[in-house]
Scaffold this active site. Structure first.
Site, PDB file in Angstrom:
ATOM      1  N   PHE A  23       3.659   7.905 -11.357  1.00  8.89           N
ATOM      2  CA  PHE A  23       4.725   7.726 -10.374  1.00  8.89           C
ATOM      3  C   PHE A  23       5.584   6.545 -10.809  1.00  8.89           C
ATOM      4  CE2 PHE A  23       6.660   6.760  -6.254  1.00  8.89           C
ATOM      5  CZ  PHE A  23       6.990   8.039  -5.839  1.00  8.89           C
ATOM      6  N   PHE A  58      -2.132   4.762  -6.173  1.00  9.90           N
ATOM      7  CA  PHE A  58      -3.201   4.966  -5.197  1.00  9.90           C
ATOM      8  C   PHE A  58      -4.485   5.442  -5.880  1.00  9.90           C
ATOM      9  CE2 PHE A  58      -5.444   7.070  -1.739  1.00  9.90           C
ATOM     10  CZ  PHE A  58      -5.229   6.206  -0.670  1.00  9.90           C
ATOM     11  N   GLU A  59      -4.349   6.174  -6.976  1.00 11.31           N
ATOM     12  CA  GLU A  59      -5.507   6.736  -7.676  1.00 11.31           C
ATOM     13  C   GLU A  59      -6.144   5.780  -8.680  1.00 11.31           C
ATOM     14  OE1 GLU A  59      -3.446   9.625  -5.584  1.00 11.31           O
ATOM     15  OE2 GLU A  59      -2.537   8.553  -7.274  1.00 11.31           O
ATOM     16  N   THR A  89       9.866   3.306   4.247  1.00 10.65           N
ATOM     17  CA  THR A  89       8.713   3.549   5.115  1.00 10.65           C
ATOM     18  C   THR A  89       7.581   2.579   4.796  1.00 10.65           C
ATOM     19  OG1 THR A  89       7.632   5.103   3.615  1.00 10.65           O
ATOM     20  CG2 THR A  89       9.308   6.014   5.095  1.00 10.65           C
ATOM     21  N   HIS A  91       4.845   3.344   3.527  1.00 11.24           N
ATOM     22  CA  HIS A  91       4.075   3.887   2.411  1.00 11.24           C
ATOM     23  C   HIS A  91       3.818   2.825   1.336  1.00 11.24           C
ATOM     24  CE1 HIS A  91       3.527   6.624  -1.174  1.00 11.24           C
ATOM     25  NE2 HIS A  91       2.626   7.068  -0.329  1.00 11.24           N
TER      26      HIS A  91
END
Length: 155
Positions: A23, A58-59, A89, A91
């Site tokens: 990402f 996140f991973e 957001t 996130h």
């Protein structure tokens, strides 16, 4: 006299794992390039660097945990690279918080280095990936080399 231990930045014979978030790939590929440059400059053979791509930051912690438990792969150090850029957001807070857990999953057997940049803007991320503020991937890799030597010295 006080004993002092310090890891050297000599990577000859070391095996490194770099876990890279896909990402924000336009940033993370620059971080990876910086890490590879650091390894080459400090004596780590290209064949001794294993790159693992994960979907996002996140991973990273769960992948570190899996690599540490692997019987197939053994490394001198693990570097985690990613870029979390604040959006509109919450996130950002969730992902950056989870990514920061890479150290908490480490079992102390090998150094786990946090090379995830968290920024307020794309411009800041670009700066930290090799333009104005140096390359955080390069810094993470040199830290990994130094810490691998320190862990070896400690025994």
């Amino acid at each position: 006299m006080t004993a002092q231990l310090e890891g050297l930045r000599i990577g000859n014979g070391q095996k490194h794992c770099v876990i890279v978030s896909k990402f924000n790939e336009f940033i993370t590929e620059s971080l990876l390039k910086g890490a590879k440059d650091a390894y080459r400059q400090h004596g780590v053979a290209e064949s001794d660097v294993t790159v693992i791509y994960v979907p996002g930051a996140f991973e990273l912690p769960q992948t570190v945990k899996r690599v540490l438990g692997s019987k197939k792969y053994q490394f001198s150090a693990i570097v985690c690279l990613g870029a979390v850029i604040r959006g509109a957001t919450s996130h950002y807070d969730l992902v950056s918080g989870e990514a920061a857990k890479v150290g908490s999953v480490a079992d102390g057997s090998v150094p786990v280095i946090f090379g995830v940049i968290t920024t307020e803007s794309i411009e800041q991320a670009i700066e930290r990936a090799g333009t104005k503020a140096g390359n955080k991937g390069y810094e993470a890799a040199t830290t990994a080399i130094e810490m691998a030597n320190l862990f070896k010295e400690i025994g």
